[in-house]
Design a protein around this motif. Sequence first.
Motif, mmCIF file in Angstrom:
data_model
loop_
_atom_site.group_PDB
_atom_site.id
_atom_site.type_symbol
_atom_site.label_atom_id
_atom_site.label_comp_id
_atom_site.label_asym_id
_atom_site.label_seq_id
_atom_site.Cartn_x
_atom_site.Cartn_y
_atom_site.Cartn_z
ATOM 1 N N SER A 180 2.916 -19.024 37.073
ATOM 2 C CA SER A 180 2.343 -17.805 36.511
ATOM 3 C C SER A 180 2.683 -16.627 37.403
ATOM 4 O O SER A 180 2.458 -16.685 38.612
ATOM 5 C CB SER A 180 0.827 -17.945 36.383
ATOM 6 N N VAL A 181 3.205 -15.573 36.796
ATOM 7 C CA VAL A 181 3.557 -14.371 37.539
ATOM 8 C C VAL A 181 3.147 -13.150 36.732
ATOM 9 O O VAL A 181 2.938 -13.248 35.517
ATOM 10 C CB VAL A 181 5.071 -14.289 37.851
ATOM 11 N N GLN A 182 3.092 -12.025 37.400
ATOM 12 C CA GLN A 182 2.832 -10.772 36.698
ATOM 13 C C GLN A 182 4.155 -10.179 36.207
ATOM 14 O O GLN A 182 5.226 -10.499 36.729
ATOM 15 C CB GLN A 182 2.120 -9.789 37.623
ATOM 16 N N ALA A 183 4.032 -9.335 35.218
ATOM 17 C CA ALA A 183 5.219 -8.664 34.695
ATOM 18 C C ALA A 183 5.966 -7.952 35.822
ATOM 19 O O ALA A 183 5.343 -7.349 36.695
ATOM 20 C CB ALA A 183 4.824 -7.663 33.615
ATOM 21 N N GLY A 184 7.293 -8.076 35.790
ATOM 22 C CA GLY A 184 8.114 -7.503 36.844
ATOM 23 C C GLY A 184 8.435 -8.480 37.955
ATOM 24 O O GLY A 184 9.299 -8.207 38.796
ATOM 25 N N GLY A 213 10.439 -30.060 30.374
ATOM 26 C CA GLY A 213 10.016 -28.669 30.301
ATOM 27 C C GLY A 213 9.109 -28.259 31.444
ATOM 28 O O GLY A 213 8.424 -29.085 32.056
ATOM 29 N N THR A 214 9.112 -26.959 31.733
ATOM 30 C CA THR A 214 8.233 -26.383 32.745
ATOM 31 C C THR A 214 7.670 -25.073 32.201
ATOM 32 O O THR A 214 8.407 -24.280 31.599
ATOM 33 C CB THR A 214 8.978 -26.176 34.084
ATOM 34 N N GLN A 215 6.373 -24.858 32.388
ATOM 35 C CA GLN A 215 5.697 -23.705 31.807
ATOM 36 C C GLN A 215 5.917 -22.454 32.655
ATOM 37 O O GLN A 215 5.734 -22.480 33.872
ATOM 38 C CB GLN A 215 4.196 -23.978 31.685
ATOM 39 N N VAL A 216 6.267 -21.369 31.978
ATOM 40 C CA VAL A 216 6.361 -20.057 32.609
ATOM 41 C C VAL A 216 5.403 -19.126 31.873
ATOM 42 O O VAL A 216 5.489 -18.993 30.653
ATOM 43 C CB VAL A 216 7.797 -19.506 32.548
ATOM 44 N N THR A 217 4.493 -18.519 32.611
ATOM 45 C CA THR A 217 3.521 -17.601 32.031
ATOM 46 C C THR A 217 3.622 -16.260 32.741
ATOM 47 O O THR A 217 3.511 -16.191 33.967
ATOM 48 C CB THR A 217 2.097 -18.151 32.149
ATOM 49 N N VAL A 218 3.842 -15.201 31.963
ATOM 50 C CA VAL A 218 3.970 -13.862 32.520
ATOM 51 C C VAL A 218 2.839 -13.007 31.972
ATOM 52 O O VAL A 218 2.704 -12.848 30.761
ATOM 53 C CB VAL A 218 5.327 -13.233 32.167
ATOM 54 N N SER A 219 2.044 -12.471 32.862
ATOM 55 C CA SER A 219 0.908 -11.644 32.446
ATOM 56 C C SER A 219 1.245 -10.160 32.619
ATOM 57 O O SER A 219 2.003 -9.779 33.513
ATOM 58 C CB SER A 219 -0.327 -12.007 33.256
ATOM 59 N N SER A 220 0.633 -9.364 31.769
ATOM 60 C CA SER A 220 0.900 -7.906 31.805
ATOM 61 C C SER A 220 -0.002 -7.188 32.784
ATOM 62 O O SER A 220 -0.954 -7.751 33.289
ATOM 63 C CB SER A 220 0.736 -7.319 30.411
#
Length: 126
Positions: A11-15, A119-126
Amino acid sequence: EEQLVESGGGSVQAGGSLRLSCVASGFTIDDHDIGWFRQAPGKEREGVSCLSSRDPRIHYAASVKGRFTISKDDTKNTVYLQMNNLKPEDTAVYYCAAYGYLATECSLSRSEYDYWGQGTQVTVSS
């Protein structure tokens, strides 16, 4: 038995940035076209990028061009996907896949691929 194992999601933030890895076993990636795909909830699995040892051209989906970079390390039998400037719409499960042979040019069509990782999950939060 041919296997692909992805890692590096999170999980990462946008950018932000992430680097996904895909380790192959049971076959040599240099002898196969390799691709990365992703699938967001409720959507079809789509091709992100692919490369072939027979073709210097690397293919990217328009939505990731300029932000994602695919590469491989034949000595480690590993394929990478460097993802920079991530956006919320990049949120998905990312899959590594391989052809059953080495084609003259890779494709972003999932029907061309014979081997798939879990598969591996990628989550990008705004």
